[in-house]
Design a protein around this motif. Structure first.
Motif, PDB file in Angstrom:
ATOM      1  N   PRO A   1      -2.820  -4.784  -1.863  1.00 60.90           N
ATOM      2  CA  PRO A   1      -2.674  -3.708  -0.878  1.00 60.90           C
ATOM      3  C   PRO A   1      -3.488  -4.016   0.376  1.00 60.90           C
ATOM      4  O   PRO A   1      -4.300  -4.944   0.387  1.00 60.90           O
ATOM      5  N   LEU A   2      -3.279  -3.199   1.411  1.00 63.89           N
ATOM      6  CA  LEU A   2      -3.845  -3.480   2.731  1.00 63.89           C
ATOM      7  C   LEU A   2      -5.367  -3.666   2.731  1.00 63.89           C
ATOM      8  O   LEU A   2      -5.884  -4.626   3.312  1.00 63.89           O
ATOM      9  N   THR A   3      -6.094  -2.742   2.069  1.00 66.70           N
ATOM     10  CA  THR A   3      -7.560  -2.848   2.143  1.00 66.70           C
ATOM     11  C   THR A   3      -8.051  -4.169   1.557  1.00 66.70           C
ATOM     12  O   THR A   3      -8.982  -4.776   2.081  1.00 66.70           O
ATOM     13  N   ILE A   4      -7.405  -4.632   0.497  1.00 66.91           N
ATOM     14  CA  ILE A   4      -7.833  -5.888  -0.130  1.00 66.91           C
ATOM     15  C   ILE A   4      -7.537  -7.066   0.798  1.00 66.91           C
ATOM     16  O   ILE A   4      -8.367  -7.945   1.007  1.00 66.91           O
ATOM     17  N   THR A   5      -6.332  -7.068   1.400  1.00 64.78           N
ATOM     18  CA  THR A   5      -5.980  -8.137   2.336  1.00 64.78           C
ATOM     19  C   THR A   5      -6.974  -8.183   3.496  1.00 64.78           C
ATOM     20  O   THR A   5      -7.468  -9.253   3.874  1.00 64.78           O
TER      21      THR A   5
ATOM     22  N   SER B   1       0.832  -1.209   0.000  1.00 61.40           N
ATOM     23  CA  SER B   1       0.000   0.000   0.000  1.00 61.40           C
ATOM     24  C   SER B   1       0.859   1.249   0.000  1.00 61.40           C
ATOM     25  O   SER B   1       0.551   2.228  -0.690  1.00 61.40           O
ATOM     26  N   GLY B   2       1.930   1.214   0.787  1.00 59.43           N
ATOM     27  CA  GLY B   2       2.821   2.368   0.865  1.00 59.43           C
ATOM     28  C   GLY B   2       3.456   2.687  -0.472  1.00 59.43           C
ATOM     29  O   GLY B   2       3.483   3.843  -0.910  1.00 59.43           O
ATOM     30  N   VAL B   3       3.928   1.642  -1.156  1.00 61.35           N
ATOM     31  CA  VAL B   3       4.556   1.849  -2.466  1.00 61.35           C
ATOM     32  C   VAL B   3       3.543   2.430  -3.446  1.00 61.35           C
ATOM     33  O   VAL B   3       3.808   3.411  -4.153  1.00 61.35           O
ATOM     34  N   VAL B   4       2.340   1.831  -3.470  1.00 67.75           N
ATOM     35  CA  VAL B   4       1.295   2.324  -4.372  1.00 67.75           C
ATOM     36  C   VAL B   4       0.980   3.780  -4.063  1.00 67.75           C
ATOM     37  O   VAL B   4       0.947   4.637  -4.961  1.00 67.75           O
ATOM     38  N   ALA B   5       0.801   4.087  -2.758  1.00 72.55           N
ATOM     39  CA  ALA B   5       0.435   5.452  -2.367  1.00 72.55           C
ATOM     40  C   ALA B   5       1.522   6.438  -2.780  1.00 72.55           C
ATOM     41  O   ALA B   5       1.227   7.541  -3.254  1.00 72.55           O
ATOM     42  N   PHE B   6       2.776   6.032  -2.635  1.00 72.29           N
ATOM     43  CA  PHE B   6       3.879   6.918  -3.007  1.00 72.29           C
ATOM     44  C   PHE B   6       3.806   7.291  -4.488  1.00 72.29           C
ATOM     45  O   PHE B   6       3.852   8.463  -4.860  1.00 72.29           O
ATOM     46  N   TRP B   7       3.660   6.293  -5.351  1.00 68.46           N
ATOM     47  CA  TRP B   7       3.630   6.577  -6.792  1.00 68.46           C
ATOM     48  C   TRP B   7       2.382   7.359  -7.187  1.00 68.46           C
ATOM     49  O   TRP B   7       2.443   8.269  -8.017  1.00 68.46           O
ATOM     50  N   VAL B   8       1.262   7.002  -6.575  1.00 66.05           N
ATOM     51  CA  VAL B   8       0.027   7.724  -6.902  1.00 66.05           C
ATOM     52  C   VAL B   8       0.177   9.201  -6.532  1.00 66.05           C
ATOM     53  O   VAL B   8      -0.133  10.092  -7.325  1.00 66.05           O
ATOM     54  N   ALA B   9       0.719   9.456  -5.316  1.00 64.22           N
ATOM     55  CA  ALA B   9       0.848  10.843  -4.867  1.00 64.22           C
ATOM     56  C   ALA B   9       1.800  11.611  -5.772  1.00 64.22           C
ATOM     57  O   ALA B   9       1.516  12.742  -6.182  1.00 64.22           O
TER      58      ALA B   9
END
Lengths: 288, 284
Positions: B241-245, B79-87
């Protein structure tokens, strides 16, 4: 020279926007529409037809679910409005200063938390071994455990909870801009509380009511988590059908058709809402 | 605040009771989630078996705390990696969009502006499936044409990033545009008069002015990315990502580990939310 450079800047700024909108918004939706018009006639053979849409209209389960989702979303929107309006009025008109800011921020807090966590909270509260069931037994109001999860009331509770912010914020904003002296003048002229609400407060708050309702309806219609988790397997929510067609059945053609129908309904509501209230999309979205 | 309007005491008290009840309703699920993170029992439900930290730090089955639960830790990193790239992407494109819409007049601007707002009114699931369908057909076409594999266009983290980026950019654009509109262009002209190049002036004067809004947009993007479920659900591959898990766990039956994760999530998003509020206050 300077002109050339200005043009170059313009094109460089335009490029990211166009790439974003074309590759992630416009083309995918066109593609989805084309897929929804494809009928499978053999292995890797397709014909263009409205067959997938025909399946939707011929299968009662599908359009019943569609109608049910729409109907439940309308109910959730109405409930959110009725519950949220007095709160917004209280915050905007009956408090001031620090209390006002605090109450307003308190309305926002639940929405910094993921929807999944909020829904999980409701599951702990409502299920058969849950908190509310235990409290009721402790108080002696019920004989045995009561299951409050997996029914429409549970879905409704969750939907209203999840959408509340998007109703209260635009309502507080519009009610804040209503001049208090208008309400006082109404009282001085002898109007009843109800008449003032109908003649002064609600007409003034109309833009906020409309944008709140649009957003809440859209969010409920497109919600997946709340109906699936709180409503259980038989929740019959349209987004659930879309998910099944895509991921479980691998029938992308039908899934795309469903997706387009949902998008159509949601856009129609937004369009009608904006036309009725004579507002523009930009202004409405800026409020939320 | 309205004063001088006669209201019966009973009415005022009923109103207050209603408002109180409303806030209890808002707080109830969150408080419940937090409280049961500390219950010494394998189910997040009553009866209360006593206080424990085991759901955070425990390392013995069945009390495996968050910090020893591999799948959850891994999904937090994802989730952190995804959030970083999205931001990063959303703030970059959002800043370009802000300059385009605030500084330039061109044909079709109104139309593009409406198009830019559209992601807000498209349900997240639909955004997800449309991107899924489109990227799969592009991948099929490219693979047929070249004979190479294009795994990046199949469900997976790249698509998750793109899917979240597709609507979070609209929020970034709105936040950054609002700030740019307040900018006084004469400051930039002064820099130009003092011999700065066009780009130099923007970099030295305008971008520092925009920075609080860009940072706030970044924080909001991280929050929205972390919390996003609908779009992610349709695009996710093997790394969840976290929400899916958490969703998969919830369907199987929950343990207080989920409460502990939720509590941590709440703390982090409250901190981030505060940060974005402070940043926005600074930019006003």
């Amino acid at each position: 020279m300077a002109n050339d450079r200005a043009k170059l800047t313009f094109w460089l700024l335009l490029a990211p926007l166009m790439i974003w909108l074309l590759t992630l918004i416009v083309l995918p939706h066109l593609g989805m529409f084309l897929v929804s018009l494809r009928e499978k006639v053999g292995v890797r053979e397709y014909e263009t037809s409205f067959a997938n849409y025909a399946v939707f209209f011929n299968e009662p389960l599908y359009w019943n679910t569609f109608a049910r989702t729409a109907y439940m979303s309308v109910t959730a929107t109405a409930l959110t409005l009725f519950i949220g309006f007095p709160i917004a009025y209280y915050i905007a008109k009956l408090t001031r200063g620090r209390t006002k800011t605090t109450l307003f921020l308190m309305c926002l807090i639940p929405f910094w938390v993921s929807e999944l966590v909020r829904t999980f909270g409701w599951m702990i509260l409502l299920r058969e071994t849950g908190v509310i069931s235990n409290v009721l037994q402790y108080l002696g109001l019920v004989g045995g455990p009561v299951e409050m999860l997996y029914n429409d009331a549970a879905i409704m509770t969750g939907l209203v909870y999840t959408s509340m912010l998007f109703m209260v914020v635009p309502l507080v904003t519009t009610l804040d801009s209503l001049d208090d002296s208008l309400i006082e003048a109404g009282y001085d002229l002898g109007a009843s509380g109800f008449a003032i609400l109908r003649e002064i407060v609600i007409p003034h708050a109309m833009p906020g009511i409309v944008s709140g309702c649009i957003v809440v309806f859209m969010l409920s219609l497109g919600n997946y988590l709340t109906p699936i988790l709180l409503g259980g397997k038989d929740s019959l929510w349209f987004t659930g059908l879309i998910y099944n067609q895509f991921i479980t059945r691998f029938n992308w053609e039908l899934g795309s058709a469903f997706g387009f129908l949902l998008l159509g309904l949601s856009s129609l509501i937004v369009f009608v809402g904006l036309k009725l209230s004579r507002q523009s999309l930009g202004k409405t979205m800026a409020q939320t | 605040m309205i004063t001088g309007i006669p209201q019966s005491g009973a009415f005022r008290w009923t109103y207050r009771a209603y408002v109180t009840l409303f806030f209890v309703y808002l707080a109830l699920p969150l408080v419940t989630v937090c409280v049961f993170a500390f219950n010494d029992s394998v189910f997040p439900s009553l009866p209360w078996e006593g206080f424990t930290w085991a759901w955070f730090f425990g390392d013995e089955a069945p009390y495996i705390g968050v910090f020893h639960e591999r799948p959850i830790l891994r999904s937090i990193v994802t989730s952190g990696v995804v959030a970083f790239w999205v931001a990063l992407l959303a703030v970059f494109v959002g800043t370009c969009n802000a300059f385009l819409f605030v500084r330039h007049e061109f044909r079709g601007k109104g139309f593009l502006y409406i198009l830019m707002l559209l992601p807000l009114i498209i349900p997240g699931i639909i955004l997800g499936i449309s991107i899924l369908v489109f990227s799969s057909s592009v991948a099929n076409f490219l693979e047929d044409a070249t004979g190479l594999w294009f795994d990046g266009l199949r469900p997976g983290l790249i698509l998750v990033v793109l899917g979240q980026f597709s609507f979070i950019t609209t929020f970034a654009t709105l936040v950054i545009s609002a700030r740019l509109q307040k900018f006084d262009p004469s400051l930039e002209e002064a820099a130009l008069n003092l011999g700065a190049t066009r780009w130099g002036a923007v970099r030295a004067v305008t971008l520092p002015f925009l920075f609080p809004a860009m940072a706030a947009a970044g924080v909001v993007a991280v929050l929205m990315s972390f919390e996003n479920f609908n779009t992610t659900l349709m695009l996710v591959g093997s790394d969840a990502p976290l929400t899916i898990t958490m969703f998969d766990r919830l369907k199987l039956g929950s343990t207080p580990v989920l409460n502990a994760v939720s509590l941590l999530l709440m703390v982090v998003s409250a901190l981030l939310g505060l940060a974005s509020l402070l940043l926005q206050k600074r930019s006003d």
